[in-house]
Design an enzyme around this catalytic site. Structure first.
Site, PDB file in Angstrom:
ATOM      1  N   HIS A 144       4.455   0.199  19.441  1.00 18.70           N
ATOM      2  CA  HIS A 144       3.487   0.660  18.432  1.00 18.70           C
ATOM      3  C   HIS A 144       3.574   2.188  18.250  1.00 18.70           C
ATOM      4  O   HIS A 144       2.605   2.907  18.510  1.00 18.70           O
ATOM      5  CB  HIS A 144       2.059   0.227  18.823  1.00 18.70           C
ATOM      6  CG  HIS A 144       1.114   0.183  17.645  1.00 18.70           C
ATOM      7  ND1 HIS A 144       0.086  -0.715  17.546  1.00 18.70           N
ATOM      8  CD2 HIS A 144       1.058   0.929  16.517  1.00 18.70           C
ATOM      9  CE1 HIS A 144      -0.584  -0.510  16.419  1.00 18.70           C
ATOM     10  NE2 HIS A 144       0.000   0.484  15.779  1.00 18.70           N
ATOM     11  N   ILE A 145       4.730   2.640  17.794  1.00 16.20           N
ATOM     12  CA  ILE A 145       4.971   4.085  17.681  1.00 16.20           C
ATOM     13  C   ILE A 145       5.318   4.522  16.262  1.00 16.20           C
ATOM     14  O   ILE A 145       5.860   5.608  16.058  1.00 16.20           O
ATOM     15  CB  ILE A 145       6.107   4.538  18.635  1.00 16.20           C
ATOM     16  CG1 ILE A 145       7.406   3.744  18.360  1.00 16.20           C
ATOM     17  CG2 ILE A 145       5.684   4.406  20.081  1.00 16.20           C
ATOM     18  CD1 ILE A 145       8.649   4.372  18.981  1.00 16.20           C
ATOM     19  N   ARG A 181      -1.639  -8.513  -2.560  1.00 15.38           N
ATOM     20  CA  ARG A 181      -2.802  -9.180  -3.165  1.00 15.38           C
ATOM     21  C   ARG A 181      -2.945  -8.771  -4.617  1.00 15.38           C
ATOM     22  O   ARG A 181      -3.229  -9.591  -5.479  1.00 15.38           O
ATOM     23  CB  ARG A 181      -4.081  -8.812  -2.403  1.00 15.38           C
ATOM     24  CG  ARG A 181      -4.366  -9.721  -1.225  1.00 15.38           C
ATOM     25  CD  ARG A 181      -5.599  -9.258  -0.526  1.00 15.38           C
ATOM     26  NE  ARG A 181      -5.525  -7.813  -0.314  1.00 15.38           N
ATOM     27  CZ  ARG A 181      -6.471  -7.084   0.233  1.00 15.38           C
ATOM     28  NH1 ARG A 181      -7.591  -7.647   0.624  1.00 15.38           N
ATOM     29  NH2 ARG A 181      -6.322  -5.781   0.400  1.00 15.38           N
ATOM     30  N   GLU A 214      -1.179  -6.960  22.084  1.00 18.28           N
ATOM     31  CA  GLU A 214      -0.554  -5.788  22.702  1.00 18.28           C
ATOM     32  C   GLU A 214      -1.586  -5.011  23.526  1.00 18.28           C
ATOM     33  O   GLU A 214      -2.764  -5.035  23.196  1.00 18.28           O
ATOM     34  CB  GLU A 214       0.086  -4.892  21.621  1.00 18.28           C
ATOM     35  CG  GLU A 214      -0.903  -4.282  20.661  1.00 18.28           C
ATOM     36  CD  GLU A 214      -0.213  -3.510  19.515  1.00 18.28           C
ATOM     37  OE1 GLU A 214       0.699  -4.062  18.880  1.00 18.28           O
ATOM     38  OE2 GLU A 214      -0.626  -2.359  19.285  1.00 18.28           O
ATOM     39  N   ILE A 217       5.734  -3.692  11.138  1.00 13.58           N
ATOM     40  CA  ILE A 217       5.136  -2.425  11.566  1.00 13.58           C
ATOM     41  C   ILE A 217       3.652  -2.416  11.196  1.00 13.58           C
ATOM     42  O   ILE A 217       3.020  -1.361  11.188  1.00 13.58           O
ATOM     43  CB  ILE A 217       5.843  -1.190  10.945  1.00 13.58           C
ATOM     44  CG1 ILE A 217       5.812  -1.250   9.411  1.00 13.58           C
ATOM     45  CG2 ILE A 217       7.255  -1.042  11.467  1.00 13.58           C
ATOM     46  CD1 ILE A 217       6.104   0.102   8.764  1.00 13.58           C
ATOM     47  N   ALA A 218       3.107  -3.603  10.876  1.00  9.80           N
ATOM     48  CA  ALA A 218       1.726  -3.648  10.380  1.00  9.80           C
ATOM     49  C   ALA A 218       0.734  -3.797  11.526  1.00  9.80           C
ATOM     50  O   ALA A 218       0.180  -2.800  12.002  1.00  9.80           O
ATOM     51  CB  ALA A 218       1.599  -4.779   9.379  1.00  9.80           C
ATOM     52  N   ARG A 219       0.527  -5.005  11.972  1.00 10.02           N
ATOM     53  CA  ARG A 219      -0.373  -5.270  13.094  1.00 10.02           C
ATOM     54  C   ARG A 219       0.066  -6.555  13.778  1.00 10.02           C
ATOM     55  O   ARG A 219       0.560  -7.475  13.121  1.00 10.02           O
ATOM     56  CB  ARG A 219      -1.816  -5.494  12.613  1.00 10.02           C
ATOM     57  CG  ARG A 219      -2.652  -4.248  12.474  1.00 10.02           C
ATOM     58  CD  ARG A 219      -2.912  -3.552  13.812  1.00 10.02           C
ATOM     59  NE  ARG A 219      -3.721  -2.360  13.656  1.00 10.02           N
ATOM     60  CZ  ARG A 219      -3.249  -1.139  13.363  1.00 10.02           C
ATOM     61  NH1 ARG A 219      -1.953  -0.953  13.200  1.00 10.02           N
ATOM     62  NH2 ARG A 219      -4.069  -0.116  13.265  1.00 10.02           N
ATOM     63  N   GLY A 237       0.855  -1.194   0.000  1.00 12.87           N
ATOM     64  CA  GLY A 237       0.000   0.000   0.000  1.00 12.87           C
ATOM     65  C   GLY A 237       0.880   1.229   0.000  1.00 12.87           C
ATOM     66  O   GLY A 237       2.046   1.192  -0.406  1.00 12.87           O
ATOM     67  N   ARG A 238       0.303   2.323   0.479  1.00 18.18           N
ATOM     68  CA  ARG A 238       1.050   3.589   0.459  1.00 18.18           C
ATOM     69  C   ARG A 238       2.316   3.519   1.305  1.00 18.18           C
ATOM     70  O   ARG A 238       3.377   4.006   0.907  1.00 18.18           O
ATOM     71  CB  ARG A 238       0.138   4.713   0.966  1.00 18.18           C
ATOM     72  CG  ARG A 238      -0.954   5.043  -0.022  1.00 18.18           C
ATOM     73  CD  ARG A 238      -2.151   5.647   0.663  1.00 18.18           C
ATOM     74  NE  ARG A 238      -2.868   4.640   1.447  1.00 18.18           N
ATOM     75  CZ  ARG A 238      -4.151   4.714   1.762  1.00 18.18           C
ATOM     76  NH1 ARG A 238      -4.856   5.751   1.384  1.00 18.18           N
ATOM     77  NH2 ARG A 238      -4.733   3.762   2.455  1.00 18.18           N
ATOM     78  N   ILE A 239       2.201   2.893   2.485  1.00 18.37           N
ATOM     79  CA  ILE A 239       3.366   2.838   3.375  1.00 18.37           C
ATOM     80  C   ILE A 239       4.432   1.916   2.780  1.00 18.37           C
ATOM     81  O   ILE A 239       5.625   2.239   2.772  1.00 18.37           O
ATOM     82  CB  ILE A 239       2.954   2.366   4.782  1.00 18.37           C
ATOM     83  CG1 ILE A 239       1.980   3.383   5.405  1.00 18.37           C
ATOM     84  CG2 ILE A 239       4.184   2.194   5.680  1.00 18.37           C
ATOM     85  CD1 ILE A 239       1.271   2.888   6.669  1.00 18.37           C
TER      86      ILE A 239
HETATM   87  C1  GLV Z   1      -1.422   2.681  13.567  1.00 12.80           C
HETATM   88  O1  GLV Z   1      -1.067   1.538  13.715  1.00 12.80           O
HETATM   89  C2  GLV Z   1      -2.389   3.047  12.597  1.00 12.80           C
HETATM   90  O2  GLV Z   1      -3.089   2.152  12.095  1.00 12.80           O
HETATM   91  O3  GLV Z   1      -2.515   4.241  12.307  1.00 12.80           O
HETATM   92  C1  GLV Z   2      -1.690   2.560   4.483  1.00 16.01           C
HETATM   93  O1  GLV Z   2      -1.861   3.756   4.302  1.00 16.01           O
HETATM   94  C2  GLV Z   2      -1.167   1.709   3.450  1.00 16.01           C
HETATM   95  O2  GLV Z   2      -1.833   1.672   2.407  1.00 16.01           O
HETATM   96  O3  GLV Z   2      -0.119   1.082   3.635  1.00 16.01           O
END
Ligand code: GLV
Ligand code: GLV
Length: 329
Positions: free
Chosen positions: A286-287, A178, A268, A237-239, A155-157
């Site tokens: 989670h920062i 995907r 968490e 850094i996702a979830r 995605g964007r990140i």
């Molecule tokens: C942080 O994890 C967010 O989803 O913005």
């Molecule tokens: C979130 O903005 C993503 O698309 O990774």
């Protein structure tokens, strides 16, 4: 009469002041963590809620709060929302995309570098007074520049991390997602699409940036880790829940991969106890989006979604815009 809203967690005083211009606000500036019945009680009579990842909005909450029209999450991720249930009830959901993309990509890279170059491990060593002399292989980590960067979730990140790797560090960037990016976007990111299996096998550094869904639960478990290079690093850094943390801790202990950097955890703020005792893991609470500027921008966007929808009928970043067809704020 102003509509009533609930602000479920503490926020910047400026955010609260802005919301108070438009709404009758029940706030939680003491930042008390509510149980589900307490959340439901406070949502009574509220048209909107300013939420964070810690408030679960599910069918039970929705059934108990029929007046609710909008939940504005101060996060880009929204796995705390049961989006299908919200849509079915005609409750709009919004998140905070875009404003945190570059900041979060910066942090993904920071965590990758801290992990590969063993920065926190070496700091603990220094603080513990163990640095009595130099040694030729002291905290020898793995190379970042020129290595192969794998990104799961583009995605964007993910695209922001790819650009940093390809253009800043001369990395070979591969990704799996995907859906495949357009050739133009692939070129802009300097990234090549591969299968998930090839991604696992080829990456020197694997960064996870995919959303958490039932399909991505334990997307990285023992079987996937077994495909990775023994010299590889893994960054999440996702979830939490995307990685099987118990399997990862075991793999780190047995050095089946070199190291991991984790900003998110299953369950968490609890952290799997085995992760706390292995040395080759960098742990942060989670920062990834936490800069002063970005947290302000996220709060502002969540507030503007509440104002945009409940006052003007136009949310800025709706997740289930189909609700708008039938909705009147
Ligand atoms: C942080 O994890 C967010 O989803 O913005
Ligand atoms: C979130 O903005 C993503 O698309 O990774």
């Amino acid at each position: 009469m102003k509509p009533s809203i609930l602000v479920a967690r503490a926020v910047f005083p400026e955010t609260l002041a802005k919301l108070q211009q438009h709404f009758d606000v029940q706030a939680n500036q003491d930042d008390v963590l509510w149980t589900k019945p307490q959340l439901i009680e406070r949502l009574q009579g509220k048209a909107g809620a300013f939420t964070t990842g810690s408030e679960r909005i599910d069918a039970e909450v929705l059934a108990a709060c029929p007046g609710l029209k909008l939940c504005a999450n101060m996060a880009v991720g929204f796995n705390n929302f049961d989006l299908a249930a919200m849509t079915a009830r005609g409750v709009l959901a919004t998140n905070t995309p875009d404003v945190l993309t570059e900041t979060t990509a910066d942090f993904g890279f920071a965590l990758l570098m801290a992990t590969a170059r063993r920065i926190t491990e070496s700091e603990h060593f220094l603080r513990a007074g163990k640095w009595d002399r130099w040694r030729f292989d002291m905290f020898a980590g793995s190379e970042v520049h020129g290595s192969t960067l794998g990104i799961l979730g583009m995605g964007r990140i993910g695209q922001g991390i790819a650009k940093r790797g390809a253009h800043g560090f001369g990395m070979k960037v591969i990704y799996h997602n995907r859906s495949r990016l357009s050739p133009e976007l692939e070129r802009a990111c300097g990234a090549a699409y591969v299968s998930k299996e090839d991604l696992l096998r080829q990456a020197d550094h694997l960064v996870l940036v995919l959303p958490y869904t039932p399909q991505s639960h334990h997307a990285i478990g023992a079987a996937e880790i077994a495909l990775m290079k023994p010299t590889a690093t893994l960054v999440n850094i996702a979830r939490g829940g995307i990685v099987d943390d118990a399997a990862l801790a075991q793999a780190l202990r047995e050095r089946r991969i070199a190291a991991a950097g984790l900003d998110v955890f299953e369950g968490e703020p609890k952290v799997h106890p085995d992760l706390l005792t292995v040395p080759n893991v960098v742990l942060t609470p989670h920062i990834a989006s936490a800069t002063v500027q970005t947290r302000r921008a996220m709060a502002e966007l969540a507030a503007d979604n509440l104002i945009g929808f409940l006052v003007n009928g136009k949310p800025l970043t709706p997740l289930n815009p189909e609700v708008l067809q039938g909705a009147r704020a």
